[in-house]
Scaffold this motif. Structure first.
Motif, short mmCIF file in Angstrom:
data_model
loop_
_atom_site.label_atom_id
_atom_site.label_comp_id
_atom_site.label_asym_id
_atom_site.label_seq_id
_atom_site.Cartn_x
_atom_site.Cartn_y
_atom_site.Cartn_z
N LEU A 1 0.82 -1.22 0.00
CA LEU A 1 0.00 0.00 0.00
C LEU A 1 0.85 1.27 0.00
N PRO A 2 1.82 1.43 0.92
CA PRO A 2 2.63 2.66 0.88
C PRO A 2 3.45 2.80 -0.40
N LEU A 3 3.92 1.68 -0.97
CA LEU A 3 4.68 1.76 -2.21
C LEU A 3 3.81 2.28 -3.35
N GLU A 4 2.55 1.82 -3.39
CA GLU A 4 1.66 2.25 -4.46
C GLU A 4 1.20 3.69 -4.25
N GLU A 5 0.87 4.03 -3.00
CA GLU A 5 0.36 5.38 -2.72
C GLU A 5 1.42 6.46 -2.88
N LYS A 6 2.62 6.19 -2.42
CA LYS A 6 3.65 7.23 -2.38
C LYS A 6 4.62 7.19 -3.56
N TYR A 7 4.77 6.00 -4.19
CA TYR A 7 5.77 5.89 -5.26
C TYR A 7 5.20 5.29 -6.55
N ASN A 8 3.91 5.01 -6.56
CA ASN A 8 3.25 4.46 -7.74
C ASN A 8 3.90 3.15 -8.20
N ILE A 9 4.28 2.33 -7.22
CA ILE A 9 4.90 1.03 -7.50
C ILE A 9 3.93 -0.05 -7.04
N ASP A 10 3.57 -0.97 -7.94
CA ASP A 10 2.54 -1.96 -7.62
C ASP A 10 3.10 -3.38 -7.47
N SER A 11 4.41 -3.49 -7.22
CA SER A 11 5.01 -4.81 -7.07
C SER A 11 6.16 -4.75 -6.08
N LEU A 12 6.39 -5.86 -5.38
CA LEU A 12 7.54 -5.93 -4.47
C LEU A 12 8.78 -6.47 -5.17
N ASN A 13 8.68 -6.66 -6.48
CA ASN A 13 9.84 -6.99 -7.30
C ASN A 13 9.76 -6.11 -8.55
#
Length: 423
Positions: A90-102
């Motif tokens: 969630l924080p990766l998508e909200e703050k950095y627009n990243i939708d994957s952990l790889n």
């Protein structure tokens, strides 16, 4: 279209990128030999000759280690709050627009003054329970450096690794020269990223207090005595124990000293607090054995002794709160061969805490020179010294030797606790 920025080249080194491409079968034509590396690589990318995924993995490896030789290690706390993939998604998508952990997009993640911080890569591992084993984030931070005609825009890469197996977080940086602003320097960026890890990803840490100083003391003492044990004459000192005691008795009896007392066995001893005369005599004999063994020898022979590591320098506070720094008398001599160390060894052992420890370990290519700094109670700092190409194997070597003595200290504390409970 992906493009290789000059900032990436600066952070890795043009020679290393050229070497990688040569190994992949790319070499410049006569026309291309005069081209700057950036334009040559951009043409290869445009023509889709380079495998982007492989190239991104290479860039990640170089930017996660490589020049980033200043490492701060924090102890993790309250890991249940950020142990699962969902805690990061969630924080990766909200703050950095990243939708994957790889996620790998180093070529396309160049920050600027408008967007001064990006995450260029994310890499994670999970166990069978669905828990994270580790997660690695590569932050790309906008900075300015001093140029010939004013400030120049550039990028600082700050790798962060949260290792749940080891229960630590590592933050690394390149202590680069010519940084234009204080907030863009390595330590400022590391502090900033540390705060962000707490605010954005809920990563909590706890202080070392003095634990890391005790571990460095145990490491230094063990490594020094390991070296001593390989010197045959040093091991013979205990065979003349009677000679030493007789010498001490005759000396105390023969000199008109003011503070000599007679103990219960009727033998002369110095009053408590004057000095540990026997320890000083043994120090002199140990120094004699060590100096004799290494006299006129090449110190490279030390590695033939099969030592785990060699102590090059220590810094500690003694009982009088005096910060003492001991180092080899030249760059090739280990500390245990020096006269200064032999004279102050007892004071170091009484302190039982080391502020800073420099060691040298053998390495496949050259030596691994490490500085462990425990002067900050919040984290342990490791500095990779001298001109090696720092890699993941080197990082593991540094962590493993520290963890070895961390385990020994914990075992020692546990044994002392059992004894105390038994009493």
């Amino acid at each position: 279209m992906p493009s290789l920025s000059q900032s990436i080249i600066t952070n890795i080194g043009a020679d290393y990128i050229e070497t990688y491409l040569k190994k992949k079968g790319f070499s410049r034509t006569d026309e291309e030999k005069g081209q700057e590396l950036k334009y040559w690589v951009d043409n290869l990318l445009k023509e889709k000759k380079i495998d982007i995924d492989e190239f991104e993995e290479f860039l990640f490896s170089e930017l996660f280690w490589g020049k980033r030789k200043t490492i701060q290690i924090y102890k993790l706390d309250k890991t249940k709050d950020y142990r699962y993939p969902r805690d990061w998604e969630l924080p990766l998508e909200e703050k950095y627009n990243i939708d994957s952990l790889n996620f790998f997009n180093i070529l396309g993640s160049i920050p600027n003054s408008e967007e001064p911080r990006k995450i260029a890569s994310v890499c994670s591992e999970e166990n069978l329970k669905g828990e994270l084993v580790r997660i690695r984030l590569l932050f790309a931070c906008y900075i300015q450096v001093n140029g010939d005609r004013g400030y120049k825009d550039s990028v600082a890469y700050i790798p962060v690794e949260v290792d749940f197996s080891r229960k630590i977080m590592l933050i690394k940086a390149w202590t680069r020269q010519q940084i234009a602003h204080e907030e863009h320097k390595a330590y400022s960026l590391m502090d900033h990223i540390k705060r962000l890890m707490g605010i954005e990803f809920k990563v909590a840490t706890r202080n070392y207090m003095s634990e890391h100083k005790k571990i460095l003391f145990l490491m230094s003492k063990s490594l020094i005595y390991e070296a001593y044990s390989h010197v045959p004459t040093y091991n013979e000192i205990e065979n003349i124990d009677g000679v030493i005691k007789n010498f001490i008795e005759e000396t105390l009896s023969g000199l008109s000293l003011r503070n000599v007392e007679v103990n219960e066995q009727g033998k002369p001893v110095l009053a408590e607090g004057v000095m540990d005369f026997e320890a000083e005599v043994r120090n002199v004999l140990e120094g004699l054995a060590i100096s004799d063994y290494f006299f006129d020898r090449d110190f490279d022979e030390i590695w033939k002794m099969g030592l785990e590591a060699v102590v090059a320098r220590v810094k500690f506070n003694d009982e009088e709160r005096v910060l003492t720094s001991l180092s080899g008398e030249n760059t090739s001599a280990p500390i245990f061969c020096t006269k200064t160390f032999m004279s102050l060894k007892n004071r170091m052992e009484e302190a039982e805490r080391i502020e800073t420890l420099w060691i040298t370990m053998d390495r496949k290519k050259g030596n691994l020179n490490l500085k462990f700094d425990a002067s900050n109670m919040e984290y342990l700092e490791i500095l990779i010294k001298y001109g090696i190409r720092f890699n993941e194997t080197d990082m593991n070597s540094a962590l493993e030797i520290y963890e070895k003595y961390e385990t020994k200290l914990n075992q020692k504390i546990a044994e002392q606790s059992k004894i105390a409970i038994g009493q």
